[in-house]
Design a protein around this motif. Structure first.
Motif, PDB file in Angstrom:
ATOM      1  N   ALA A 187       0.839  -1.201   0.000  1.00  0.00           N
ATOM      2  CA  ALA A 187       0.000   0.000   0.000  1.00  0.00           C
ATOM      3  C   ALA A 187       0.869   1.244   0.000  1.00  0.00           C
ATOM      4  N   MET A 188       0.422   2.255  -0.719  1.00  0.00           N
ATOM      5  CA  MET A 188       1.102   3.546  -0.726  1.00  0.00           C
ATOM      6  C   MET A 188       0.151   4.616  -0.208  1.00  0.00           C
ATOM      7  N   GLU A 189       0.681   5.512   0.639  1.00  0.00           N
ATOM      8  CA  GLU A 189      -0.128   6.638   1.086  1.00  0.00           C
ATOM      9  C   GLU A 189       0.319   7.903   0.368  1.00  0.00           C
ATOM     10  N   LEU A 190      -0.634   8.574  -0.239  1.00  0.00           N
ATOM     11  CA  LEU A 190      -0.390   9.835  -0.926  1.00  0.00           C
ATOM     12  C   LEU A 190      -0.596  10.961   0.070  1.00  0.00           C
ATOM     13  N   GLY A 191       0.378  11.874   0.160  1.00  0.00           N
ATOM     14  CA  GLY A 191       0.258  12.955   1.139  1.00  0.00           C
ATOM     15  C   GLY A 191       0.169  12.399   2.543  1.00  0.00           C
ATOM     16  N   SER A 192       1.137  11.580   2.906  1.00  0.00           N
ATOM     17  CA  SER A 192       1.059  10.795   4.145  1.00  0.00           C
ATOM     18  C   SER A 192       1.116  11.628   5.411  1.00  0.00           C
ATOM     19  N   GLY A 193       1.662  12.861   5.324  1.00  0.00           N
ATOM     20  CA  GLY A 193       1.906  13.578   6.565  1.00  0.00           C
ATOM     21  C   GLY A 193       2.804  12.736   7.458  1.00  0.00           C
ATOM     22  N   VAL A 202      -6.733  17.822  -8.913  1.00  0.00           N
ATOM     23  CA  VAL A 202      -7.181  16.575  -8.287  1.00  0.00           C
ATOM     24  C   VAL A 202      -7.406  15.489  -9.331  1.00  0.00           C
ATOM     25  N   ARG A 203      -7.963  15.852 -10.494  1.00  0.00           N
ATOM     26  CA  ARG A 203      -8.190  14.842 -11.534  1.00  0.00           C
ATOM     27  C   ARG A 203      -6.866  14.255 -12.015  1.00  0.00           C
ATOM     28  N   GLN A 204      -5.848  15.076 -12.168  1.00  0.00           N
ATOM     29  CA  GLN A 204      -4.535  14.576 -12.559  1.00  0.00           C
ATOM     30  C   GLN A 204      -4.003  13.611 -11.503  1.00  0.00           C
ATOM     31  N   ALA A 205      -4.216  13.951 -10.240  1.00  0.00           N
ATOM     32  CA  ALA A 205      -3.766  13.074  -9.160  1.00  0.00           C
ATOM     33  C   ALA A 205      -4.500  11.734  -9.201  1.00  0.00           C
ATOM     34  N   PHE A 206      -5.807  11.753  -9.445  1.00  0.00           N
ATOM     35  CA  PHE A 206      -6.548  10.496  -9.579  1.00  0.00           C
ATOM     36  C   PHE A 206      -5.972   9.665 -10.727  1.00  0.00           C
ATOM     37  N   GLY A 207      -5.641  10.323 -11.840  1.00  0.00           N
ATOM     38  CA  GLY A 207      -5.046   9.602 -12.959  1.00  0.00           C
ATOM     39  C   GLY A 207      -3.727   8.946 -12.588  1.00  0.00           C
ATOM     40  N   LEU A 237      -4.378   5.889 -10.343  1.00  0.00           N
ATOM     41  CA  LEU A 237      -4.800   4.732 -11.133  1.00  0.00           C
ATOM     42  C   LEU A 237      -3.632   4.150 -11.932  1.00  0.00           C
ATOM     43  N   ARG A 238      -2.713   4.999 -12.362  1.00  0.00           N
ATOM     44  CA  ARG A 238      -1.542   4.515 -13.108  1.00  0.00           C
ATOM     45  C   ARG A 238      -0.674   3.605 -12.249  1.00  0.00           C
ATOM     46  N   VAL A 239      -0.416   4.004 -11.001  1.00  0.00           N
ATOM     47  CA  VAL A 239       0.506   3.227 -10.159  1.00  0.00           C
ATOM     48  C   VAL A 239      -0.172   2.038  -9.483  1.00  0.00           C
ATOM     49  N   LEU A 240      -1.515   2.000  -9.520  1.00  0.00           N
ATOM     50  CA  LEU A 240      -2.214   0.822  -8.996  1.00  0.00           C
ATOM     51  C   LEU A 240      -2.076  -0.360  -9.959  1.00  0.00           C
ATOM     52  N   LYS A 241      -2.017  -1.549  -9.392  1.00  0.00           N
ATOM     53  CA  LYS A 241      -2.083  -2.755 -10.209  1.00  0.00           C
ATOM     54  C   LYS A 241      -3.513  -2.919 -10.736  1.00  0.00           C
ATOM     55  N   PRO A 242      -3.708  -3.596 -11.852  1.00  0.00           N
ATOM     56  CA  PRO A 242      -5.070  -3.870 -12.327  1.00  0.00           C
ATOM     57  C   PRO A 242      -5.912  -4.515 -11.218  1.00  0.00           C
ATOM     58  N   GLY A 243      -7.091  -3.960 -10.996  1.00  0.00           N
ATOM     59  CA  GLY A 243      -7.941  -4.451  -9.923  1.00  0.00           C
ATOM     60  C   GLY A 243      -7.631  -3.856  -8.572  1.00  0.00           C
ATOM     61  N   GLY A 244      -6.557  -3.045  -8.484  1.00  0.00           N
ATOM     62  CA  GLY A 244      -6.184  -2.415  -7.219  1.00  0.00           C
ATOM     63  C   GLY A 244      -7.190  -1.364  -6.789  1.00  0.00           C
ATOM     64  N   GLU A 288       6.647   3.354 -10.710  1.00  0.00           N
ATOM     65  CA  GLU A 288       6.323   2.743 -11.989  1.00  0.00           C
ATOM     66  C   GLU A 288       4.838   2.379 -12.061  1.00  0.00           C
ATOM     67  N   ASP A 289       4.347   2.193 -13.279  1.00  0.00           N
ATOM     68  CA  ASP A 289       2.979   1.715 -13.474  1.00  0.00           C
ATOM     69  C   ASP A 289       2.784   0.380 -12.745  1.00  0.00           C
ATOM     70  N   ASN A 290       1.549   0.155 -12.276  1.00  0.00           N
ATOM     71  CA  ASN A 290       1.158  -1.162 -11.740  1.00  0.00           C
ATOM     72  C   ASN A 290       2.039  -1.613 -10.577  1.00  0.00           C
ATOM     73  N   THR A 291       2.288  -0.702  -9.642  1.00  0.00           N
ATOM     74  CA  THR A 291       3.182  -1.004  -8.513  1.00  0.00           C
ATOM     75  C   THR A 291       2.436  -1.445  -7.267  1.00  0.00           C
ATOM     76  N   PHE A 292       1.289  -0.826  -6.971  1.00  0.00           N
ATOM     77  CA  PHE A 292       0.648  -0.997  -5.666  1.00  0.00           C
ATOM     78  C   PHE A 292      -0.689  -1.728  -5.753  1.00  0.00           C
ATOM     79  N   ASP A 293      -0.985  -2.454  -4.681  1.00  0.00           N
ATOM     80  CA  ASP A 293      -2.283  -3.108  -4.542  1.00  0.00           C
ATOM     81  C   ASP A 293      -3.329  -2.137  -3.981  1.00  0.00           C
ATOM     82  N   LEU A 294      -2.863  -1.122  -3.260  1.00  0.00           N
ATOM     83  CA  LEU A 294      -3.757  -0.183  -2.590  1.00  0.00           C
ATOM     84  C   LEU A 294      -3.076   1.178  -2.518  1.00  0.00           C
ATOM     85  N   VAL A 295      -3.826   2.237  -2.796  1.00  0.00           N
ATOM     86  CA  VAL A 295      -3.359   3.604  -2.563  1.00  0.00           C
ATOM     87  C   VAL A 295      -4.367   4.275  -1.641  1.00  0.00           C
TER      88      VAL A 295
END
Length: 321
Positions: free
Chosen positions: A74-80, A153-158, A161-168, A134-141
């Protein structure tokens, strides 16, 4: 193992940097969060014990459910300081973690917290609009109170989704609604005004923080108005995530009565010396929040429009390959 390779923060922003930050939200975020990093957990009553483990996992499960747990990486975005991810990991939601934040100070504190807890976490200084994985790195963000700081925010969502694995899956929580942000800020401003003036009275002078600390808090609050870029309508946030390619997108809101009480309490705690906040006070504040949160979930969420609540949480998945 806990690792980071990014440079240390500069905790002493120059006057010119602060002035420049008012026209540059990303610079403002770095300066503000580096400024707050050392005391952030104390300011927001963040802990890494059962209290916050239960809070983080309950929030996650309320919007995303328990299927798929534990997630591998899992990766946390803006983890503080790591509040959300580290407590989720302790609660069994994820096995391995990566913390990212635009603020080097916050990444350092998050990694220090992870090391103390014995969690398998690495970290990077990262811009949410250009995530350095890289693309398809994480199971959970995941993220908590981060989307409202991001210019696009839309760019961030994109990117998520890029760094999530398919189905993540992605889960973001703690985002302010438009209505909730309005009444929370007003309550905070009124509480700060009253507390800092009443404690000038000789009989209450022992409850007054040193003026230098109050002035510093006021300067930080001025930058806070710059770093808090967005508020969200739940339906609009769902549309934004779908527009970026998210599947099975769902938003849930919480905290109405809990926010009406919580914001004055948190502001009062920030305005008085820490030693005045006894264990008895902290237990009172915590149990009041629990009771009001239960009222919100069991009663008010069934009768009030979701846009009236303070927090919005959102989840979705990446299209399977």
């Amino acid at each position: 193992m806990t690792t980071v390779s990014d440079p240390a923060p500069n905790p002493h922003a120059t006057e010119d940097e602060v002035k420049a930050a008012y026209a540059d939200p990303k610079l403002a975020n770095v300066l503000y969060h580096d400024w707050e990093a050392g005391t952030y957990d104390e300011k927001w009553s963040i802990s890494y014990d059962e209290r916050c483990i239960s809070y983080a996992t309950d929030v996650f499960n309320a919007v995303a459910g328990e299927d798929g747990q534990p997630y591998g990486h899992a990766m946390e975005l803006g983890s503080g300081t790591g509040f959300f991810l580290l407590n989720l990991m302790q609660g069994g939601v994820a096995k391995k973690g990566s913390v990212t934040d635009l603020s080097p100070g916050m990444v350092q504190v998050a990694l220090r917290n992870a090391e103390k807890l014995g969690l398998d976490v690495d970290g990077r200084v990262a811009d949410a609009e250009r995530i350095p994985y890289e693309d398809n790195t994480f199971d959970l963000v995941v993220g908590h109170a981060v989307l409202h700081h991001i210019p696009d925010v839309r760019q961030a969502f994109g990117e998520v989704l890029r760094v999530l694995k398919p189905g993540g899956r992605f889960v973001f929580a703690g985002e302010p609604t438009k209505v909730g942000d309005f009444y929370a800020r007003k309550l905070g401003q009124i509480t700060w005004y009253l507390t800092t003036r009443v404690t000038k009275l000789p009989v209450l002078n022992g409850w007054r923080r040193p003026q230098s600390e109050l002035d510093e808090s006021s300067r930080a609050a001025a930058l806070e108005a710059v770093v808090d870029i967005h508020t969200f309508d739940p339906s609009e946030l769902e549309a934004m995530a779908r527009g970026a390619g998210g599947q099975d997108v769902r938003a849930v809101t919480d905290e109405f009565s809990a926010a009406l009480a919580g914001w004055p309490i948190r502001t009062f705690e920030a305005a008085v010396p820490a030693e005045k906040l006894t264990v008895r006070w902290r237990l009172f504040a915590y149990h009041l929040w629990l009771r009001l949160s239960a009222l919100d979930k069991k009663v008010l969420s069934k009768v009030l429009p979701r846009g009236l609540f303070y927090n919005v949480m959102i989840t979705g998945t990446k299209r399977p390959s």
